[in-house]
Design a protein around this motif. Structure first.
Motif, PDB file in Angstrom:
ATOM      1  N   ARG A 198     -73.992  -7.803  70.991  1.00 22.09           N
ATOM      2  CA  ARG A 198     -74.244  -9.147  70.474  1.00 22.09           C
ATOM      3  C   ARG A 198     -73.474 -10.204  71.269  1.00 22.09           C
ATOM      4  N   LYS A 199     -72.286  -9.843  71.717  1.00 21.48           N
ATOM      5  CA  LYS A 199     -71.433 -10.797  72.426  1.00 21.48           C
ATOM      6  C   LYS A 199     -72.047 -11.214  73.755  1.00 21.48           C
ATOM      7  N   CYS A 202     -63.928  -7.156  69.700  1.00 21.12           N
ATOM      8  CA  CYS A 202     -64.795  -6.114  69.141  1.00 21.12           C
ATOM      9  C   CYS A 202     -63.985  -4.908  68.678  1.00 21.12           C
ATOM     10  N   ARG A 203     -62.885  -4.603  69.383  1.00 19.82           N
ATOM     11  CA  ARG A 203     -62.014  -3.525  68.907  1.00 19.82           C
ATOM     12  C   ARG A 203     -61.390  -3.896  67.567  1.00 19.82           C
ATOM     13  N   PHE A 222     -68.234  -1.226  67.179  1.00 25.90           N
ATOM     14  CA  PHE A 222     -67.753  -1.758  68.453  1.00 25.90           C
ATOM     15  C   PHE A 222     -68.902  -2.022  69.414  1.00 25.90           C
ATOM     16  N   SER A 223     -69.801  -1.055  69.550  1.00 27.65           N
ATOM     17  CA  SER A 223     -70.899  -1.167  70.510  1.00 27.65           C
ATOM     18  C   SER A 223     -71.847  -2.296  70.146  1.00 27.65           C
ATOM     19  N   GLU A 224     -72.181  -2.402  68.858  1.00 36.74           N
ATOM     20  CA  GLU A 224     -73.073  -3.486  68.452  1.00 36.74           C
ATOM     21  C   GLU A 224     -72.417  -4.841  68.678  1.00 36.74           C
ATOM     22  N   CYS A 225     -71.129  -4.925  68.416  1.00 35.38           N
ATOM     23  CA  CYS A 225     -70.392  -6.174  68.650  1.00 35.38           C
ATOM     24  C   CYS A 225     -70.477  -6.581  70.113  1.00 35.38           C
ATOM     25  N   GLU A 226     -70.267  -5.630  71.030  1.00 38.56           N
ATOM     26  CA  GLU A 226     -70.322  -5.931  72.454  1.00 38.56           C
ATOM     27  C   GLU A 226     -71.727  -6.359  72.879  1.00 38.56           C
ATOM     28  N   GLN A 256     -77.307 -12.376  69.748  1.00 41.77           N
ATOM     29  CA  GLN A 256     -76.191 -12.825  68.911  1.00 41.77           C
ATOM     30  C   GLN A 256     -76.604 -13.022  67.458  1.00 41.77           C
ATOM     31  N   ALA A 288     -62.382  -6.476  75.528  1.00 41.42           N
ATOM     32  CA  ALA A 288     -62.990  -6.036  74.269  1.00 41.42           C
ATOM     33  C   ALA A 288     -62.093  -6.198  73.053  1.00 41.42           C
ATOM     34  N   LEU A 348     -62.667  -5.931  65.317  1.00 38.52           N
ATOM     35  CA  LEU A 348     -63.725  -5.857  64.306  1.00 38.52           C
ATOM     36  C   LEU A 348     -63.947  -4.417  63.862  1.00 38.52           C
TER      37      LEU A 348
END
Length: 203
Positions: free
Chosen positions: A134-135, A167-168, A128-132, A100, A164, A170
């Protein structure tokens, strides 16, 4: 006659999906073999943004490693499979870190401002992928431990997509229209790059 026709359609569809699953599994085995042969070079292939380095070195590496490249592969899927293999090797007997607060990898403002449509979608998929990752890095890593195209993989990726919204948003409200294999690859690359500094300082 109609019954026979529908049965043929079902059998044909099953054979295609089974073929895709075998190809995905073969790609995973190929990537694991390459990582065992030369992990440092595979790290460079994952980190390098562009196919040039991989295509330049691939023939020599495959010939010397003896790894079976019996499946056609997409550039992103291949990098994702390598990232997965490297991550699974690293965290086989260690806890998966919480990412995170890791150093940001993707420039979100640049991705949102990207003008070219194809490039923009790719950049937003990275966001999107990096957000997921980190989440919930632990949950993403569990996806990598599932078999390609398995029920477990399908269920976990379905759950990810259903949860998601943040993240979507973002990533400019991007619609995730790529295949499960392509999404899994993007997540693996994002995980590896977000975790990269820790990996590089340990080796």
């Amino acid at each position: 006659m109609k019954t026979i026709f529908y049965m043929l359609i079902i059998i044909f569809g099953f054979s295609i999906s089974a073929s895709d699953a075998r190809a995905s599994n073969s790609l995973g085995i190929f990537a694991e073999c390459l990582v065992q042969y030369d992990a440092e070079r595979m790290k460079a292939w994952v980190i390098w943004d562009g196919p040039g380095l991989i295509y330049k070195e691939l023939g020599t590496v495959v010939r010397r490693s003896g790894c079976d490249q019996s499946v056609n592969w997409d550039y992103w899927d291949f990098r994702g499979a390598l990232a997965e293999a490297l991550l699974k090797d690293k965290y086989a007997s260690r806890p998966v870190p919480d990412l995170q607060d890791a150093k940001p990898v993707t420039d979100i403002e640049m991705a949102l401002a990207w003008g070219n449509n194809d490039g923009r979608e790719g950049m937003l998929l990275n966001v999107f992928s990096e957000c997921e990752v980190r989440k919930n890095s632990g949950e993403i890593f569990r996806i990598f431990m599932t078999k390609f195209s398995s029920d477990a993989e399908n269920q976990m990726l379905k759950t990810l997509k259903n949860n998601a919204a943040a993240c979507r948003s973002l990533a400019g409200n991007i619609k995730i229209r790529i295949s499960n294999q392509a999404l899994r690859a993007r997540l693996a690359i994002a995980f590896y790059l977000t975790d990269k500094d820790e990996i590089s300082t340990e080796n």
